[in-house]
Design an enzyme around this catalytic site. Structure first.
Site, mmCIF file in Angstrom:
data_model
loop_
_atom_site.group_PDB
_atom_site.id
_atom_site.type_symbol
_atom_site.label_atom_id
_atom_site.label_comp_id
_atom_site.label_asym_id
_atom_site.label_seq_id
_atom_site.Cartn_x
_atom_site.Cartn_y
_atom_site.Cartn_z
ATOM 1 N N TYR A 107 61.796 8.036 51.994
ATOM 2 C CA TYR A 107 60.455 7.448 52.064
ATOM 3 C C TYR A 107 60.024 7.307 53.522
ATOM 4 O O TYR A 107 58.864 7.522 53.860
ATOM 5 C CB TYR A 107 60.421 6.087 51.361
ATOM 6 C CG TYR A 107 60.608 6.207 49.872
ATOM 7 C CD1 TYR A 107 59.540 6.555 49.040
ATOM 8 C CD2 TYR A 107 61.845 5.988 49.280
ATOM 9 C CE1 TYR A 107 59.708 6.682 47.674
ATOM 10 C CE2 TYR A 107 62.019 6.117 47.917
ATOM 11 C CZ TYR A 107 60.953 6.457 47.111
ATOM 12 O OH TYR A 107 61.115 6.600 45.757
ATOM 13 N N ASN A 167 52.001 9.027 41.494
ATOM 14 C CA ASN A 167 51.749 10.466 41.472
ATOM 15 C C ASN A 167 51.478 10.938 40.037
ATOM 16 O O ASN A 167 52.356 10.861 39.186
ATOM 17 C CB ASN A 167 52.967 11.201 42.058
ATOM 18 C CG ASN A 167 52.872 12.693 41.930
ATOM 19 O OD1 ASN A 167 51.808 13.255 41.715
ATOM 20 N ND2 ASN A 167 54.008 13.358 42.057
ATOM 21 N N GLU A 191 66.866 22.974 41.785
ATOM 22 C CA GLU A 191 66.381 23.530 43.046
ATOM 23 C C GLU A 191 67.531 23.940 43.962
ATOM 24 O O GLU A 191 67.452 24.982 44.614
ATOM 25 C CB GLU A 191 65.467 22.518 43.751
ATOM 26 C CG GLU A 191 64.152 22.326 43.010
ATOM 27 C CD GLU A 191 63.170 21.423 43.729
ATOM 28 O OE1 GLU A 191 63.416 21.039 44.900
ATOM 29 O OE2 GLU A 191 62.125 21.100 43.119
ATOM 30 N N CYS A 220 57.426 14.536 43.939
ATOM 31 C CA CYS A 220 57.924 13.191 44.240
ATOM 32 C C CYS A 220 59.415 13.068 43.914
ATOM 33 O O CYS A 220 60.085 12.183 44.433
ATOM 34 C CB CYS A 220 57.103 12.133 43.517
ATOM 35 S SG CYS A 220 56.950 12.356 41.752
ATOM 36 N N HIS A 221 59.944 13.990 43.108
ATOM 37 C CA HIS A 221 61.386 13.968 42.811
ATOM 38 C C HIS A 221 62.222 14.302 44.043
ATOM 39 O O HIS A 221 63.413 14.014 44.075
ATOM 40 C CB HIS A 221 61.714 14.935 41.656
ATOM 41 C CG HIS A 221 61.422 16.373 41.952
ATOM 42 N ND1 HIS A 221 60.153 16.903 41.839
ATOM 43 C CD2 HIS A 221 62.229 17.381 42.362
ATOM 44 C CE1 HIS A 221 60.199 18.185 42.166
ATOM 45 N NE2 HIS A 221 61.441 18.499 42.492
#
Length: 155
Positions: free
Chosen positions: A93, A116, A151, A124-125
């Site tokens: 953050y 979001n 990912e 946002c993940h």
């Protein structure tokens, strides 16, 4: 006019909405959500659903359909920064706050992250706690971990 459709994916049912300008919502939902909405298909919704499926299959790293999320100006700025986090990476953050030019705004960034409306596409993940721990995710921490793992496997 808002157009909405629902799409079953390998990780659950997604609701995608668009307003003629861009996608306004993309979220994982419960079957009951379908009961209260009029469903319609548009080329933009079909494109978003196809790209979501490609992402979930590890075949897409970047989304290229228009977005039009609803939120405050600050939230929209945070969401724009989130879209710059590279596929397969995580930021804290604090890193998002610094990229935003507001290094003391970590809490406000967290609140914007929480609001979001376009999960996955506005990633946002990819935002984690300052110690690297997975924290807060609308779809649950298991889904957040699964998306980050997906990912890492396909970067």
């Amino acid at each position: 006019m808002i157009n909405v459709n629902f799409y079953n994916t390998r990780i659950g049912l997604f609701k995608i909405a668009e307003d003629g300008i861009g996608v306004t919502e993309l979220e994982i939902v419960d079957e009951k959500e379908k009961d209260n909405l009029e469903i319609s298909e548009t080329p933009l919704l079909a494109k978003a659903a196809k790209q979501l499926e490609e992402y979930l299959s590890g075949k897409r790293m970047i989304f290229d359909f228009p977005l039009n999320p609803k939120g405050t100006e600050f939230q929209k700025k945070v969401w724009e920064v989130l879209k710059t986090i590279p596929y397969g990476e995580t930021w804290s953050y604090k890193q998002v706050a610094v990229a935003l030019g507001k290094p003391t705004a970590s809490r406000a960034v967290g609140m914007a992250n929480n609001r979001n409306p376009i999960m996955i596409v506005v990633p946002c993940h990819r935002v984690v706690g300052s110690n690297g721990d997975l924290v807060g995710y609308a779809g649950g921490l298991d889904l957040k971990a699964m998306l980050l793992k997906l990912e890492k496997e396909h970067e």
